[in-house]
Design a protein around this motif. Structure first.
Motif, PDB file in Angstrom:
ATOM      1  N   ALA A 208      55.479  32.411 -21.420  1.00 32.04           N
ATOM      2  CA  ALA A 208      56.376  32.123 -22.540  1.00 32.04           C
ATOM      3  C   ALA A 208      57.219  30.888 -22.260  1.00 32.04           C
ATOM      4  O   ALA A 208      57.405  30.031 -23.146  1.00 32.04           O
ATOM      5  N   GLY A 209      57.738  30.775 -21.035  1.00 33.08           N
ATOM      6  CA  GLY A 209      58.539  29.610 -20.693  1.00 33.08           C
ATOM      7  C   GLY A 209      57.739  28.326 -20.773  1.00 33.08           C
ATOM      8  O   GLY A 209      58.195  27.317 -21.324  1.00 33.08           O
ATOM      9  N   GLY A 210      56.539  28.334 -20.218  1.00 30.28           N
ATOM     10  CA  GLY A 210      55.686  27.153 -20.260  1.00 30.28           C
ATOM     11  C   GLY A 210      55.251  26.801 -21.668  1.00 30.28           C
ATOM     12  O   GLY A 210      55.185  25.622 -22.054  1.00 30.28           O
ATOM     13  N   TYR A 211      54.965  27.815 -22.457  1.00 29.11           N
ATOM     14  CA  TYR A 211      54.539  27.615 -23.848  1.00 29.11           C
ATOM     15  C   TYR A 211      55.652  26.995 -24.689  1.00 29.11           C
ATOM     16  O   TYR A 211      55.452  26.006 -25.405  1.00 29.11           O
ATOM     17  N   LEU A 212      56.853  27.545 -24.572  1.00 26.01           N
ATOM     18  CA  LEU A 212      57.962  27.075 -25.409  1.00 26.01           C
ATOM     19  C   LEU A 212      58.539  25.748 -24.931  1.00 26.01           C
ATOM     20  O   LEU A 212      59.044  24.962 -25.737  1.00 26.01           O
ATOM     21  N   ALA A 213      58.487  25.492 -23.625  1.00 31.56           N
ATOM     22  CA  ALA A 213      58.976  24.214 -23.100  1.00 31.56           C
ATOM     23  C   ALA A 213      57.879  23.148 -23.107  1.00 31.56           C
ATOM     24  O   ALA A 213      58.128  22.010 -22.721  1.00 31.56           O
ATOM     25  N   ASP A 214      56.695  23.527 -23.534  1.00 36.40           N
ATOM     26  CA  ASP A 214      55.556  22.607 -23.607  1.00 36.40           C
ATOM     27  C   ASP A 214      55.282  21.970 -22.245  1.00 36.40           C
ATOM     28  O   ASP A 214      55.117  20.742 -22.125  1.00 36.40           O
ATOM     29  N   ALA A 215      55.246  22.824 -21.226  1.00 35.81           N
ATOM     30  CA  ALA A 215      54.937  22.340 -19.881  1.00 35.81           C
ATOM     31  C   ALA A 215      53.500  21.819 -19.832  1.00 35.81           C
ATOM     32  O   ALA A 215      52.645  22.233 -20.628  1.00 35.81           O
ATOM     33  N   ASP A 216      53.233  20.926 -18.899  1.00 37.14           N
ATOM     34  CA  ASP A 216      51.883  20.366 -18.791  1.00 37.14           C
ATOM     35  C   ASP A 216      50.892  21.430 -18.342  1.00 37.14           C
ATOM     36  O   ASP A 216      49.810  21.551 -18.915  1.00 37.14           O
ATOM     37  N   ARG A 217      51.263  22.197 -17.317  1.00 34.64           N
ATOM     38  CA  ARG A 217      50.386  23.263 -16.833  1.00 34.64           C
ATOM     39  C   ARG A 217      51.235  24.486 -16.524  1.00 34.64           C
ATOM     40  O   ARG A 217      52.390  24.372 -16.096  1.00 34.64           O
ATOM     41  N   THR A 218      50.651  25.657 -16.729  1.00 32.39           N
ATOM     42  CA  THR A 218      51.337  26.930 -16.485  1.00 32.39           C
ATOM     43  C   THR A 218      50.413  27.838 -15.694  1.00 32.39           C
ATOM     44  O   THR A 218      49.279  28.092 -16.117  1.00 32.39           O
ATOM     45  N   LEU A 219      50.896  28.307 -14.563  1.00 32.15           N
ATOM     46  CA  LEU A 219      50.091  29.132 -13.666  1.00 32.15           C
ATOM     47  C   LEU A 219      50.671  30.541 -13.647  1.00 32.15           C
ATOM     48  O   LEU A 219      51.847  30.731 -13.334  1.00 32.15           O
ATOM     49  N   ILE A 220      49.866  31.521 -14.007  1.00 32.38           N
ATOM     50  CA  ILE A 220      50.360  32.882 -14.168  1.00 32.38           C
ATOM     51  C   ILE A 220      49.802  33.809 -13.093  1.00 32.38           C
ATOM     52  O   ILE A 220      48.780  33.514 -12.462  1.00 32.38           O
ATOM     53  N   ILE A 250      55.169  28.030 -12.796  1.00 34.47           N
ATOM     54  CA  ILE A 250      54.338  28.935 -12.014  1.00 34.47           C
ATOM     55  C   ILE A 250      55.039  30.271 -11.800  1.00 34.47           C
ATOM     56  O   ILE A 250      56.230  30.322 -11.515  1.00 34.47           O
ATOM     57  N   SER A 251      54.300  31.360 -11.959  1.00 40.19           N
ATOM     58  CA  SER A 251      54.815  32.698 -11.659  1.00 40.19           C
ATOM     59  C   SER A 251      54.951  32.872 -10.155  1.00 40.19           C
ATOM     60  O   SER A 251      54.092  32.410  -9.391  1.00 40.19           O
ATOM     61  N   GLU A 252      55.987  33.567  -9.720  1.00 40.30           N
ATOM     62  CA  GLU A 252      56.172  33.797  -8.283  1.00 40.30           C
ATOM     63  C   GLU A 252      55.023  34.588  -7.683  1.00 40.30           C
ATOM     64  O   GLU A 252      54.758  34.514  -6.475  1.00 40.30           O
ATOM     65  N   GLY A 253      54.315  35.352  -8.515  1.00 40.45           N
ATOM     66  CA  GLY A 253      53.189  36.145  -8.031  1.00 40.45           C
ATOM     67  C   GLY A 253      51.841  35.471  -8.188  1.00 40.45           C
ATOM     68  O   GLY A 253      50.805  36.080  -7.914  1.00 40.45           O
ATOM     69  N   ALA A 254      51.837  34.212  -8.629  1.00 43.90           N
ATOM     70  CA  ALA A 254      50.572  33.479  -8.755  1.00 43.90           C
ATOM     71  C   ALA A 254      50.021  33.167  -7.363  1.00 43.90           C
ATOM     72  O   ALA A 254      50.763  33.121  -6.385  1.00 43.90           O
ATOM     73  N   ARG A 255      48.713  32.925  -7.299  1.00 42.08           N
ATOM     74  CA  ARG A 255      48.122  32.603  -5.997  1.00 42.08           C
ATOM     75  C   ARG A 255      46.950  31.650  -6.154  1.00 42.08           C
ATOM     76  O   ARG A 255      46.277  31.618  -7.191  1.00 42.08           O
ATOM     77  N   ILE A 256      46.741  30.887  -5.110  1.00 37.13           N
ATOM     78  CA  ILE A 256      45.600  29.983  -5.040  1.00 37.13           C
ATOM     79  C   ILE A 256      44.352  30.801  -4.721  1.00 37.13           C
ATOM     80  O   ILE A 256      44.404  31.770  -3.964  1.00 37.13           O
ATOM     81  N   ILE A 257      43.232  30.426  -5.304  1.00 36.35           N
ATOM     82  CA  ILE A 257      41.968  31.116  -5.032  1.00 36.35           C
ATOM     83  C   ILE A 257      41.713  31.151  -3.523  1.00 36.35           C
ATOM     84  O   ILE A 257      41.888  30.156  -2.818  1.00 36.35           O
ATOM     85  N   ASN A 258      41.335  32.335  -3.043  1.00 33.03           N
ATOM     86  CA  ASN A 258      41.040  32.576  -1.621  1.00 33.03           C
ATOM     87  C   ASN A 258      42.288  32.583  -0.733  1.00 33.03           C
ATOM     88  O   ASN A 258      42.175  32.541   0.497  1.00 33.03           O
ATOM     89  N   GLU A 259      43.461  32.628  -1.339  1.00 31.02           N
ATOM     90  CA  GLU A 259      44.691  32.787  -0.576  1.00 31.02           C
ATOM     91  C   GLU A 259      45.419  34.029  -1.064  1.00 31.02           C
ATOM     92  O   GLU A 259      45.188  34.509  -2.174  1.00 31.02           O
ATOM     93  N   GLU A 260      46.295  34.559  -0.223  1.00 37.18           N
ATOM     94  CA  GLU A 260      47.066  35.743  -0.565  1.00 37.18           C
ATOM     95  C   GLU A 260      48.331  35.358  -1.336  1.00 37.18           C
ATOM     96  O   GLU A 260      48.789  34.206  -1.281  1.00 37.18           O
ATOM     97  N   ILE A 261      48.896  36.318  -2.044  1.00 36.45           N
ATOM     98  CA  ILE A 261      50.192  36.120  -2.687  1.00 36.45           C
ATOM     99  C   ILE A 261      51.226  35.857  -1.592  1.00 36.45           C
ATOM    100  O   ILE A 261      51.231  36.523  -0.557  1.00 36.45           O
TER     101      ILE A 261
END
Length: 384
Positions: A208-220, A250-261
């Protein structure tokens, strides 16, 4: 009738408004209300044999006492992440009779003490305000003989069984405001800006924050992402803009592929470690891949602090009022909430029956790492 009330877990704007509504509606009916201080730590730290001997664990609430509390955020009766079913031995007061052995993790269930306190204080019903953890324990003691009612609150809006939790609107409102403020620094220095928001398992706040602030990228939190792919997208974003900067959420619980939270510290009483640091991890990776300097801002407690917006005021007030009205009708064992735009109820244990997560297919572009509303008609107002 004698009602108890407590707030557990993280604080959010709107809690005081809900407490005030409960007190005022109960007073109108000639009832009294006692607050347990510091969430479930209140009954834990109350002497069941003589509650008056532990006055710091509870307090009587009156309309005069709560008259102005809704003008501020947080919870004036305080909160904690105490879980009476998983107590460390050194957290249990001396006067508590321990009637169970520690579990495999060395934790002890002292629910019998909590029930004894509520019985000694002659409470007819306890109102718990909190997220999944707080409400799940309230649902448990309801099955063990103590009538309860539940009010959902979380910054993430992720309690199952309701479209809305107290705190979400203020969180998103502040997120948008702060993201847009941060643009001035990112633009001045022509950098990529990473803004980290709440969201352990549910990325709705970031979405919601990324959508309303029109962020370039949003990671959930729901969608693991590829760091090289993100770096390429941000490089394209900067090249396309005359201002030569980007903002990503970015969500605090987001993670990079093949990495842990990314989490740290000891587990709390509900089995959660502290999240935070994915923003720094992504920033370091993007800088290494692109050579571009990065700014990182974790908004954290700034989103919890201060008073509620109008949405959180009206929902909190109506949740509190609704609870007391239902109790007057002889009902208990329920969670109040909003379903399909209307105030409604669910069984108290509904929060344990499922998960609320972002509808990735309907609300998110997994290739472009940004919100994408597939079709607006028919979706919930708050993008559930």
């Amino acid at each position: 009738m004698h009602l108890g009330i407590l707030t557990g877990g993280g604080d959010v704007p709107g809690l005081n408004a809900a407490i005030k509504a409960v007190v005022n509606e109960a007073h109108r009916m000639g009832w009294r209300v006692t607050a347990f201080r510091r969430g479930w730590a209140g009954p834990v730290n109350t002497d069941a044999a003589d509650p008056s001997a532990t006055p710091n664990s509870h307090m009587a609430l009156t309309p005069d006492l709560v008259r102005a509390v809704d003008r501020t955020g947080g919870t004036f009766i305080h909160t904690s992440r105490t879980n009476p079913s998983r107590m460390k031995p050194d957290e249990i007061p001396d006067w508590v009779k321990v009637d169970r052995e520690p579990d495999a993790h060395g934790r002890i269930d002292i629910t019998s003490h909590v029930l004894g306190v509520l019985n000694t204080m002659e409470m007819d019903l306890l109102i718990a305000i909190g997220g999944d953890d707080t409400l799940s324990y309230a649902a448990r003691i309801h099955t063990e003989g103590m009538k309860t009612m539940c009010i959902p609150k979380t910054m993430d809006n992720d309690v199952f069984g309701t479209d809305y939790c107290i705190g979400f609107s203020t969180c998103v409102t502040r997120s948008v405001e702060m993201i847009n403020r941060l643009r001035t620094s990112a633009g001045s220095h022509e950098r990529n800006m990473i803004v980290e928001l709440f969201g352990r398992n549910c990325g709705l706040t970031a979405l919601a924050g990324g959508y309303l602030a029109d962020a370039d990228r949003t990671l959930i939190a729901e969608v693991p992402f590829d760091l090289q792919r993100l770096a390429d997208l941000l490089t394209e974003d900067r090249a396309r803009k005359s201002s030569n900067y980007t903002v990503s959420v970015i969500s605090e619980g987001a993670r990079i592929i093949n990495e842990e939270i990314i989490q740290s510290g000891e587990e709390d009483a509900y089995g959660h470690k502290k999240l935070g640091g994915i923003g720094e991890r992504v920033a370091a990776g993007i800088k290494q891949l692109t050579g571009t300097n990065i700014m990182v801002q974790n908004l954290g407690y700034l989103l919890r602090s201060g008073g509620p917006d109008a949405v959180d005021l009206i929902v909190a007030k109506n949740y509190g009022t609704m609870c007391v009205q239902l109790i007057a009708e002889g009902k208990s064992g329920l969670m109040v909430g909003i379903r399909d735009g209307c105030y409604a109820t669910q069984p108290a244990d509904i929060s344990t029956k499922g998960e609320h997560r972002v509808d990735v297919d309907g609300l998110y572009d997994i290739d472009q790492y940004r919100p994408k509303i597939a079709r607006v008609e028919g979706i919930p107002m708050y993008l559930r």
